[in-house]
Design a protein around this motif. Structure first.
Motif, PDB file in Angstrom:
ATOM      1  N   ARG A  19      21.976  37.377  27.034  1.00  0.00           N
ATOM      2  CA  ARG A  19      22.046  38.552  26.158  1.00  0.00           C
ATOM      3  C   ARG A  19      20.911  39.527  26.478  1.00  0.00           C
ATOM      4  NH1 ARG A  19      24.836  38.986  21.485  1.00  0.00           N
ATOM      5  NH2 ARG A  19      23.167  40.308  20.692  1.00  0.00           N
TER       6      ARG A  19
ATOM      7  N   VAL B  13      30.979  34.162  25.828  1.00  0.00           N
ATOM      8  CA  VAL B  13      30.888  34.617  24.436  1.00  0.00           C
ATOM      9  C   VAL B  13      29.717  35.577  24.268  1.00  0.00           C
ATOM     10  CG1 VAL B  13      30.443  33.885  22.064  1.00  0.00           C
ATOM     11  CG2 VAL B  13      32.032  32.584  23.485  1.00  0.00           C
ATOM     12  N   ALA B  14      28.559  35.224  24.842  1.00  0.00           N
ATOM     13  CA  ALA B  14      27.370  36.079  24.719  1.00  0.00           C
ATOM     14  C   ALA B  14      27.598  37.436  25.381  1.00  0.00           C
ATOM     15  CB  ALA B  14      26.159  35.382  25.351  1.00  0.00           C
TER      16      ALA B  14
ATOM     17  N   GLN C   6      29.900  39.544  23.303  1.00  0.00           N
ATOM     18  CA  GLN C   6      29.226  40.071  22.116  1.00  0.00           C
ATOM     19  C   GLN C   6      28.400  41.305  22.455  1.00  0.00           C
ATOM     20  OE1 GLN C   6      27.105  36.573  20.812  1.00  0.00           O
ATOM     21  NE2 GLN C   6      28.727  35.962  19.377  1.00  0.00           N
TER      22      GLN C   6
ATOM     23  N   ARG D  12      30.776  44.221  23.096  1.00  0.00           N
ATOM     24  CA  ARG D  12      31.383  44.722  21.861  1.00  0.00           C
ATOM     25  C   ARG D  12      30.375  45.510  21.030  1.00  0.00           C
ATOM     26  NH1 ARG D  12      34.515  39.709  21.609  1.00  0.00           N
ATOM     27  NH2 ARG D  12      32.864  38.794  20.351  1.00  0.00           N
ATOM     28  N   GLU D  13      29.123  45.045  21.011  1.00  0.00           N
ATOM     29  CA  GLU D  13      28.085  45.762  20.266  1.00  0.00           C
ATOM     30  C   GLU D  13      27.864  47.160  20.829  1.00  0.00           C
ATOM     31  OE1 GLU D  13      24.794  43.133  20.670  1.00  0.00           O
ATOM     32  OE2 GLU D  13      25.573  41.660  19.232  1.00  0.00           O
TER      33      GLU D  13
ATOM     34  N   ILE E 150      37.055  41.344  25.085  1.00  0.00           N
ATOM     35  CA  ILE E 150      36.326  42.467  24.488  1.00  0.00           C
ATOM     36  C   ILE E 150      37.258  43.548  23.949  1.00  0.00           C
ATOM     37  CG2 ILE E 150      34.189  42.061  25.776  1.00  0.00           C
ATOM     38  CD1 ILE E 150      35.042  44.231  27.754  1.00  0.00           C
TER      39      ILE E 150
ATOM     40  N   ARG F   3      39.816  43.471  18.070  1.00  0.00           N
ATOM     41  CA  ARG F   3      39.528  42.105  17.617  1.00  0.00           C
ATOM     42  C   ARG F   3      40.799  41.362  17.194  1.00  0.00           C
ATOM     43  NH1 ARG F   3      34.044  41.206  16.820  1.00  0.00           N
ATOM     44  NH2 ARG F   3      34.721  39.032  16.874  1.00  0.00           N
TER      45      ARG F   3
ATOM     46  N   SER G 128      35.990  29.943  24.631  1.00  0.00           N
ATOM     47  CA  SER G 128      35.386  31.255  24.392  1.00  0.00           C
ATOM     48  C   SER G 128      36.158  32.041  23.338  1.00  0.00           C
ATOM     49  CB  SER G 128      35.323  32.055  25.701  1.00  0.00           C
ATOM     50  OG  SER G 128      34.532  31.384  26.659  1.00  0.00           O
TER      51      SER G 128
ATOM     52  N   GLY H 190      34.691  33.079  19.786  1.00  0.00           N
ATOM     53  CA  GLY H 190      34.643  34.517  19.522  1.00  0.00           C
ATOM     54  C   GLY H 190      35.433  34.939  18.297  1.00  0.00           C
TER      55      GLY H 190
END
Length: 358
Positions: A27, A64-65, A68, A71-72, A194, A198, A218, A222
């Motif tokens: 990350r 997954v990381a 994330q 997506r952020e 991604i 969602r 994953s 997620g």
């Protein structure tokens, strides 16, 4: 504050002791990578290569990381009635090298005609002649880019397509580096994870059997509730119409490995040579013939029809609308024969034309 110097310890850990390179390290490294103009090209190349060589990119926690972080940093989408609808997507990681007809996009439209709410997340061609966006653009669909700083509404219609590059500007920063490397990176396979909408259910195709369980885990980690990860025996990132397909079903938090065949869907096998694709315009013509022929499907399209029915059926099962694959096949066939699948596509076409005129 991210700097070239603060990136060095992370890169060193990844290169020297990859077994101790954690998801949190990834990350941090990705936040460096996606901050413009702080890393040297040599650092970016070394990082992407080390992720690949040490197979860190194959770990479920890494996927997954990374998802994330993306997506952020993605532009936000306002999905109308996202809580009330069980939104689904069907997508492949690409890279199987077969250049087949756009089955997942067509299956998405057919499932939407049968009652599913599908928000497909995709892009233009990368490893084939026609990506999902190429196909839909050839059918007169328009994709309006969201305005930076605003939240783009996604209407409540049966089928919607959102163009991945519109929502993930971070990926544009590293595109030149990825193109310069002779191997596929983690970012080639992250697309299915991604989707800004969602989705709660997914059919996800992978081109390598060994990453099937990784993607199933994953998706679960997620937040996806129901999914089917699939890989045809030919290393195909779809449910194959030519023979068996490895599958990993995610349901109620548990992952179960199984094998699917066309017979499970009540259909015959067809060689992959009978479902080859062309460019976007050629595939668009095939899709239109398929979805506007009613019950009188041309004989030369039967293999394509069955290929689409198999994958649409799986999406209908994941969506909870079909109790089994044969019921899903029947629902998908009715969606085509009744014209509801074509109506779902036309509704999306019209929504795109309206947004273009705004």
């Amino acid at each position: 504050m991210y700097t070239s110097d603060s990136f060095k310890p992370l890169l060193n850990r990844l290169v020297q002791t990859p077994e101790y390179f954690t998801a949190e390290d990834l990350r941090e490294a990705l936040n460096h990578l996606f901050t413009p103009n702080i890393l040297q090209p040599s650092q970016v190349g070394a990082f992407l290569t080390a992720l690949h060589v040490h197979r860190v990119e194959r770990r479920p926690e890494s996927l997954v990381a990374a998802a994330q972080v993306l997506r952020e940093r993605a532009l936000k989408a306002d999905v109308k009635n996202s809580e009330g609808d069980f939104i689904v997507d069907i997508v492949g990681t690409g890279g199987d090298g077969y250049n087949l007809f756009n089955v997942s996009t067509t299956a998405a439209i057919v499932a939407a005609g049968a009652g599913a709410r599908v928000i497909k997340h995709g892009s233009r061609a990368s490893t084939s002649l026609s990506g999902s966006a190429d196909l839909l653009e050839s059918l007169g669909c328009h994709f309006k880019a969201p305005e930076p700083g605003s939240i783009t509404p996604i209407p409540r219609i049966p089928f919607t397509f959102i163009l991945a590059p519109h929502y993930h500007p971070s990926l544009a920063l590293i595109a030149p580096f990825r193109k310069a490397l002779p191997f596929r990176t983690m970012f080639n396979v992250l697309g299915p994870l991604i989707n800004p909408a969602r989705p709660r259910g997914m059919v996800l195709g992978v081109a390598e059997r060994e990453i099937g369980p990784t993607f199933a885990k994953s998706l679960r980690d997620g937040g996806v509730e129901r999914a089917l990860v699939v890989c045809g025996y030919e290393n195909l990132d779809e449910i194959s119409c030519a023979g068996p397909t490895w599958a990993w079903e995610l349901k109620d938090g548990e992952i179960t490995e199984t094998t699917l065949t066309p017979e499970d869907f009540g259909l015959e096998e067809h060689p992959l040579s009978t479902v080859m694709g062309g460019n976007g315009q050629e595939n668009a013509a095939t899709l239109k013939r398929l979805l506007t022929s009613g019950k009188n499907i041309p004989r030369d399209l039967v293999p394509v029809l069955d290929f689409v029915l198999i994958n649409a059926s799986a999406l209908l099962v994941v969506s909870g609308l079909a109790k089994g694959y044969k019921e899903g096949t029947a629902m998908a066939l009715e969606s085509i024969a009744s014209g509801l699948a074509w109506n779902a596509l036309e509704t999306f076409q019209k929504s795109g034309q309206q947004s273009q005129s705004c």
